[in-house]
Structure formats: structure tokens, C-alpha cells
Design a protein around this motif. Structure first.
Motif: not given
Ligand SMILES: NC(=O)c1ccc[n+]([C@@H]2O[C@H](COP(=O)([O-])OP(=O)(O)OC[C@H]3O[C@@H](n4cnc5c(N)ncnc54)[C@H](O)[C@@H]3O)[C@@H](O)[C@H]2O)c1
Length: 456
Positions: A134-142
Motif C-alpha cells: 500500500s502507498p505510504n507503508s514502511l519496509v524494514i529489512v532485518e
């Protein structure tokens, strides 16, 4: 789950969502690291969904069966968040991602048979995200990745559909995981974490979110690649130092010097950080992390000689275990071929149920090639089958009496408590200790033919 979308570029919006427990979290890859991560978010009251391609794992989790029995402290957290419906698992990424504000990637980053890092899981999921995020989501790569992977690859894969524009309606950062298997709850609540992202605002946002869930020190990095460089530097430091003491220990053996005694004294010096020699370095982190940096070096036209040498030394240590074994059999005057040897411990490190890249596998293969009948006892795998061998149910006198030798490969706590005199019940009393847990004097007093790796 609520359908309200949180704008993940707006700190105020996020703090409101956190405090009202409206922020929706999706963890993709719920294995050794991802599942405890998802449980931590769910425990803090946030609706959390775990996505995995492993149907069995997903089904088990949803049936209330916690898969990580060797992770102290998590069983109760798991039971609680399953019961109060804060956490569930799914294989359906198309459903889970669009309904989430925060997407954490805890996907595997292994390497192939040529030691080339394999980022296919991250690439596949990134490609999927380009269609469904979805637009305005945040992805964090661990996941552990090479410095530059986010900047040079992930962002362009996720934005390839042109629905999303980085820094405008799609945000990404990293928070590399640095917990130790077997101690994850302790590490999650104690170890500082690194945070890097595409803008200072997103870095602050990631810090606030992790603060809400973990309350550990969060170290702000200028970008993703620096955070990933730190993560790899700390692990590769260990791989190299283990190689350093392992190589020294081979010379100390010849000199009649006990490496354990050297290290015990050396560590009294304030700036000496102790590492121990052994049968080799395995697991999902150190060997791969060294090859990740070597891959980065190749890409950038640089040579990293120390890391390369360190890997060679660590990969040769299983051969040395075989040399010690051959030497002990020579002293006993009995034949190695056709003998029965018991391997104590196959995990790559003590007190975890994990055989990824374990040096035990190399030792077992080499022994089999020499015509040895290999037996295994490991409390974490009792009665199962590994490396085509049925693991003994227990460590008993009956088992020992059938053996010509025992090789301690993993220093599981259970093995540190064995009364050494028991080994004299073997047909030939040969004991090889590759982890420095047997006192050579005890071995001598029990009339064992003893070889200790690096023990002089
Ligand atoms: N295990 C450790 O000690 C440790 C410590 C620190 C960091 N890390 C890093 O964390 C990351 C994850 O490691 P891990 O040990 O948890 O791995 P793992 O293999 O235990 O778990 C990964 C999970 O991802 C799932 N998966 C694979 N491909 C997928 C896909 N396309 N879509 C959805 N799910 C998928 C797998 O089924 C598995 O359950 C790696 O980058 C690793 O280097 C691991």
C-alpha cells in the motif's frame, strides 16, 4: 484488524497509531529471527501477522504449536499472543501486505554451493511488494545483507511497477538483526540495534517504533549501507579472530603449549578480546557474513586478504580433527578403518538445535570416507536422523562400550558435565576434544588416549 492506514512518513501519525495500538505489522519470514520478532511486536499490543512460504510452519503456529523450543522465554509469549489473537500466521502475502502499515523482512540470506550469497528470497518478496504494497507503508529489512543492497537493488525492485516512488509514498530502512540463537529474548531486550534508512525522518520513525517494542539502545546510522556494514564488520571480526586463534593453536599443539592456558592469561589484558579455537565455524551467520563481504569486495574491485585467509583456516579445521583422530588410533595400535566412533554434538554451536553449515558434517563425511562406522549423540536431535545416521536416544554406558573412540564436536552443556572416567569404558579409550572442555590431566588420570585440539 483496523482498516485505518497510518502514514508511515509522519511521526505524529505513527505515535498515535502506536499508542492506540492501531499500527498493523506484517513480518515476512517467520523463522529463527522473524518469529521472535513478530512475537515481540504482538506482545507490545500491535496486531501482527507473520507470512511464510513454509505451509507446515504456518499451520503449526496457527494450531498453537511453538516451533522454537530452544529459545527460552518465548513459549509463554507465544501462547499469550495466540490466545489473545494479536498474532497469527499465513502463507497469503497478497492478503497480509496491503492490510499492514509496517512490513518487516526477516528473510533468509544463505549462500550457494560456490559460497556466493543468495538474495533470491529478498528479491522475490521485493518484486511482490512492488505490486501489493500500500502507498505510504514502511519496509524494514532485518535480514543480513551486503552494504549497498538496499540502495542498489531493493529500492529499484520495489518501485519497478511505478505505483510507488521512494521517499514520496514508499519508505524503507534497515534494522539488522544481531541476536544469538538460543538467547534471542535476552538479546532482543539487551543488545543495542543499528538503524539506517533513506531519510533522517524515517530513521527517527524506525527508532520510535523499535523503542516502543524493544526499549534497547538504537544507534542511528547515516544510511542503510553503513548500518549493514557495521553488522557485517562485527560478525566477520569474530570469524577472523576464531581463525587467528585456531591457526595459532595448531602451532601451540606442536610446541606442547596449551592454547586454553594461553587464552585464559591473555584475556587478563584489557584490550585482548578472547576467541576460542575449534573444529570449525558454522551456523547461518559467520561463514556467510564473511562471504558477503568478500562478494562486496569482488563487486567493488577490492581484495580482502584477511577475510579470505580466515575462511580458509576455519574451513580446514575439520581436517585437523581427522588428523588428531588418525594420530590417536596410531598410538592405540588399532585400525581406524572399520572402527566405531561416537560424535558428541552436531549443532554448529552449544545448546542450540541447529546444524546449518556445521563442521560436524565435514568430520562425519571424512570419517565415513575412511571406512569408520559413525555414531552420533546430540541431546537436541536424539532419536532423529541426521546426515543419514540415526542419532542415539541417550548418552549411555551401553553405547560407549561399543565405541573405539569419541570425538567431542559441540560443547553442549550436557557434555561439560560428563565424568571423564566414563570414556575408559570404550573398546579403545580414545577421546578427541575439539572444544577445550576436557582437562588433559583428567584424561591422563583416566588412562585415555587423548587428543585435545590446540592443547599441546
Ligand atoms: N539465525 C541467526 O542466528 C541470525 C542472527 C542474526 C541475523 N540473522 C539473519 O536474519 C535473516 C533470517 O535468518 P533466520 O535464521 O531467521 O532464517 P530462517 O531460515 O530460520 O527463517 C527464514 C524464514 O523465511 C521463510 N521464507 C523463505 N523464503 C520466503 C519467501 N519468499 N516468502 C516468505 N517466507 C520465506 C522460510 O520458510 C523461513 O521460515 C537472515 O538474513 C540471517 O542472516 C540470523
Amino acid at each position: 484488524m483496523s482498516n485505518m492506514k497510518t502514514n508511515m512518513n509522519n511521526l505524529e501519525d505513527i505515535l498515535t497509531s502506536l499508542n492506540s495500538k492501531k499500527l498493523r505489522v506484517c513480518v515476512i519470514g517467520i523463522g529463527r529471527i522473524g518469529l521472535p520478532t513478530a512475537l515481540s511486536f504482538a506482545k507490545s499490543g500491535l496486531d501482527t501477522i507473520g507470512v511464510d512460504i513454509n505451509e507446515n510452519l504456518v499451520q503449526n503456529i496457527n494450531c498453537g504449536n511453538f516451533p522454537l523450543k530452544d529459545e527460552p522465554g518465548y513459549q509463554k509469549i507465544f501462547d499469550d499472543v495466540i490466545k489473545n489473537k494479536k498474532f497469527s500466521a499465513t502463507t497469503n502475502i497478497e492478503d497480509a501486505v496491503p492490510n499492514s502499515d509496517l512490513i518487516l523482512l526477516s528473510l533468509p540470506t544463505p549462500m550457494d554451493e560456490n559460497n556466493i550469497p543468495d538474495y533470491s528470497a529478498l528479491r522475490t518478496v521485493a518484486s511482490k511488494l512492488s505490486d501489493i504494497l500500500s502507498p505510504n507503508s514502511l519496509v524494514i529489512v532485518e535480514s543480513t545483507i551486503e552494504p549497498g543492497f538496499i540502495e542498489d537493488e531493493m529500492i529499484s525492485i520495489i518501485t519497478k511497477s511505478e505505483r510507488l516512488t521512494v521517499k514520496e509514498n514508499f519508505f524503507i530502512g534497515v534494522c539488522p538483526e544481531n541476536a544469538n540463537p538460543g538467547e534471542i529474548l535476552h538479546d532482543f531486550t539487551n543488545l543495542p540495534r543499528l538503524v539506517g534508512s533513506i531519510t533522517p525522518n524515517i530513521t527517527k520513525i524506525i527508532k520510535s517504533i523499535y523503542n516502543f517494542v524493544f526499549s534497547v539502545e538504537l544507534i542511528e546510522m547515516p544510511n542503510c549501507k553503513t548500518a549493514n556494514a557495521v553488522k557485517l564488520t562485527t560478525n566477520v571480526f569474530r570469524d577472523i579472530n576464531i581463525a587467528f586463534v585456531s591457526e595459532l593453536s595448531l602451532m601451540f599443539e606442536k610446541l606442547g603449549i596449551d592454547t586454553n592456558q594461553v587464552l585464559e592469561a591473555a584475556k587478563k589484558k584489557y584490550n585482548f578480546q578472547v576467541h576460542y579455537p575449534g573444529a570449525g565455524v558454522g551456523g547461518p551467520c559467520l561463514p556467510i557474513n564473511s562471504y558477503q563481504l568478500l562478494n562486496t569486495a569482488r563487486r567493488t574491485g577490492v581484495k580482502l586478504d584477511i577475510i579470505e585467509s580466515g575462511r580458509k583456516i576455519n574451513e580446514k579445521m575439520p581436517d585437523h580433527v581427522i588428523d588428531l583422530t588418525i594420530d590417536a588410533f596410531k598410538e592405540s595400535g588399532t585400525s581406524l578403518e572399520g572402527s566405531n566412533i561416537l560424535i558428541l554434538g552436531i549443532s554448529y554451536k552449544p545448546d542450540v538445535k541447529d546444524v546449518q553449515l556445521t563442521p560436524a558434517e565435514h568430520i562425519i563425511k571424512k570419517l565415513k570416507n575412511l571406512g569408520v562406522n559413525v555414531h552420533i549423540y546430540d541431546p537436541y536431535f536424539s532419536s532423529t536422523k541426521k546426515f543419514d545416521i540415526k542419532i542415539s536416544e541417550s548418552f549411555s554406558l551401553e553405547l560407549l562400550e561399543k565405541m573405539n573412540a569419541t570425538i567431542i564436536v559441540t560443547a553442549h552443556e550436557e557434555f561439560t558435565k560428563i565424568n571423564i572416567s566414563k570414556f575408559s569404558k570404550m573398546k579403545t579409550p580414545i577421546l578427541i576434544d575439539t572444544r577445550g572442555i576436557v582437562d588433559p590431566v583428567d584424561a591422563q588420570n583416566s588412562q585415555l588416549i587423548f587428543r585435545g585440539l590446540g592443547r599441546g
